[in-house]
Write an enzyme that holds these catalytic residues in place. Structure first.
Site, PDB file in Angstrom:
ATOM      1  N   LYS A  77       4.195   0.808  -9.204  1.00 10.11           N
ATOM      2  CA  LYS A  77       4.595   1.227  -7.857  1.00 10.11           C
ATOM      3  C   LYS A  77       4.490   2.745  -7.651  1.00 10.11           C
ATOM      4  CE  LYS A  77       7.509  -2.444  -6.090  1.00 10.11           C
ATOM      5  NZ  LYS A  77       8.836  -2.857  -5.641  1.00 10.11           N
ATOM      6  N   ASP A 113       9.003  -2.603   1.213  1.00  9.59           N
ATOM      7  CA  ASP A 113      10.269  -3.096   0.655  1.00  9.59           C
ATOM      8  C   ASP A 113      11.468  -2.789   1.562  1.00  9.59           C
ATOM      9  OD1 ASP A 113       9.443  -4.369  -1.663  1.00  9.59           O
ATOM     10  OD2 ASP A 113       9.535  -2.548  -2.882  1.00  9.59           O
ATOM     11  N   GLY A 137      22.585   2.425  -7.230  1.00 11.62           N
ATOM     12  CA  GLY A 137      21.261   2.542  -7.836  1.00 11.62           C
ATOM     13  C   GLY A 137      20.386   3.477  -7.033  1.00 11.62           C
ATOM     14  N   TYR A 241      17.230 -11.725  -6.278  1.00  8.50           N
ATOM     15  CA  TYR A 241      17.148 -13.098  -5.748  1.00  8.50           C
ATOM     16  C   TYR A 241      17.107 -14.138  -6.859  1.00  8.50           C
ATOM     17  CZ  TYR A 241      12.192 -12.216  -6.530  1.00  8.50           C
ATOM     18  OH  TYR A 241      10.988 -11.877  -7.091  1.00  8.50           O
TER      19      TYR A 241
END
Ligand code: NAP
Length: 295
Positions: A77, A113, A137, A241
């Site tokens: 990423k 995202d 985070g 998830y």
């Protein structure tokens, strides 16, 4: 696995899309995008490329083979960002990309995202107005959610991150995002429980964007008694998830909070990638339905 159709036709013109990542085989993205291609009758297929190749080799492969578009996950990423010919503004601010399109021989990178997270939240809770959020985070997903937040009415963000070697760089990036969107973003040390308690007391949305709570890293991202101090109307969200309901969400739901897991974000970020590649709007309800049936 989802069976798309019988007698699948693949022609010499079939466009190729995929996910480049490691690990990648577990990904739900092939299901989502191939259902999307079927929905719009687009002659294209989406595959998984389980890869640990060097970022420059990944970029060269896309260009050389004419891969129409890819999603990126760990470990690409950030490392593919400097190899893009063009970056969308959101990707520039976040410093990470999850989507690449090959357009006229050029690599164009974006990050879906953050908007994916907020779109999913708005779909599930259309009347929710989050203005003050707490985010646990400061990794790639957290930064994407923070960057997109201003587009969804958020004005104040309190971020909690471990004070380690990446702290200063994250602080700098948050300052850039805050400045660009004229919003207040404060970074705290993850270990500062007093600051967390204070931030929680005024929050209308608390988001876990750490890895804590995943199947391989179970646990709670904050001490259990603190969860009891989150205001009752405050939405508690987790980007994870799998499992569908982390221990964090279980405790929050048990104490009566509205909750949201990361599945909606997964589907909505995919829908935005799909639109970036094809210009078509993915109908996410049937996809969400197919995924929840599959789990
Ligand atoms: P990342 O860049 O590796 O960031 C992980 C963050 O978690 C870092 O800030 C890290 O802290 C923090 N962290 C990890 N262990 C911790 C601990 N024990 N105590 C405190 N903080 C800890 O990963 P990412 O890509 O942002 O992903 C974060 C989460 O979002 C993952 O669970 C991922 O599965 C999920 N995600 C979901 C979607 C979706 O579509 N639903 C999309 C992307 C990501 P340091 O910064 O201090 O190292």
């Amino acid at each position: 696995m989802i069976v798309l159709e019988e007698n699948v036709m693949i022609s010499g013109y079939t466009a190729l899309y995929g996910l480049v990542a490691h690990p990648a085989h577990h990904s739900l993205s092939p299901m989502i995008h191939n259902l999307g291609f079927k929905q719009h009758q687009i002659d294209a297929r989406y595959l998984v490329f389980e890869s640990q190749a060097r970022p420059q080799d990944v970029a060269r492969a896309i260009l050389t083979l004419g891969v129409a578009g890819v999603n990126l996950s760990m470990p690409y990423k950030q490392s593919l960002v400097p190899l893009m010919d063009e970056l969308m503004p959101t990707a520039q601010l976040v410093g990470a990309i999850n989507t690449v399109a090959l357009r006229s021989g050029k690599l164009v990178g974006t990050n879906t995202d953050g908007d994916g997270f907020w779109r999913a939240l708005q779909k599930r809770y259309p009347n929710l107005a989050s203005q003050q959020i707490v985010i646990l985070g400061g990794g790639g997903a957290a930064l994407a959610v923070i960057e997109a937040a201003a587009r969804y009415g958020v004005v104040t963000i309190q971020v909690f991150k471990r004070q380690n070697t990446t702290y200063a760089a994250v602080e700098q990036r948050l300052a850039k995002i805050a400045n660009h969107h004229s919003m207040s973003i404060v970074l705290h040390n993850y270990a500062d429980e007093q600051a967390l308690q204070q931030a929680l007391s005024t929050a209308d949305c608390v988001i876990n964007a750490t890895n804590i709570g995943m199947v391989n890293t179970p646990g709670l991202p904050m001490a259990a008694p603190l969860i009891g101090q989150i205001p009752m109307t405050c939405l508690v969200a987790d980007l994870i998830y799998a499992p569908r309901q982390t221990a964090f969400l279980q405790l929050a739901a048990r104490s009566g909070h509205p909750t949201q897991n990361g599945l909606g974000m997964l589907v909505e970020q995919a829908a935005l990638s799909f639109q970036f590649w094809t210009g078509q709007v993915l109908q996410t309800d049937p996809i969400y339905h197919a995924l929840t049936k599959e789990f």
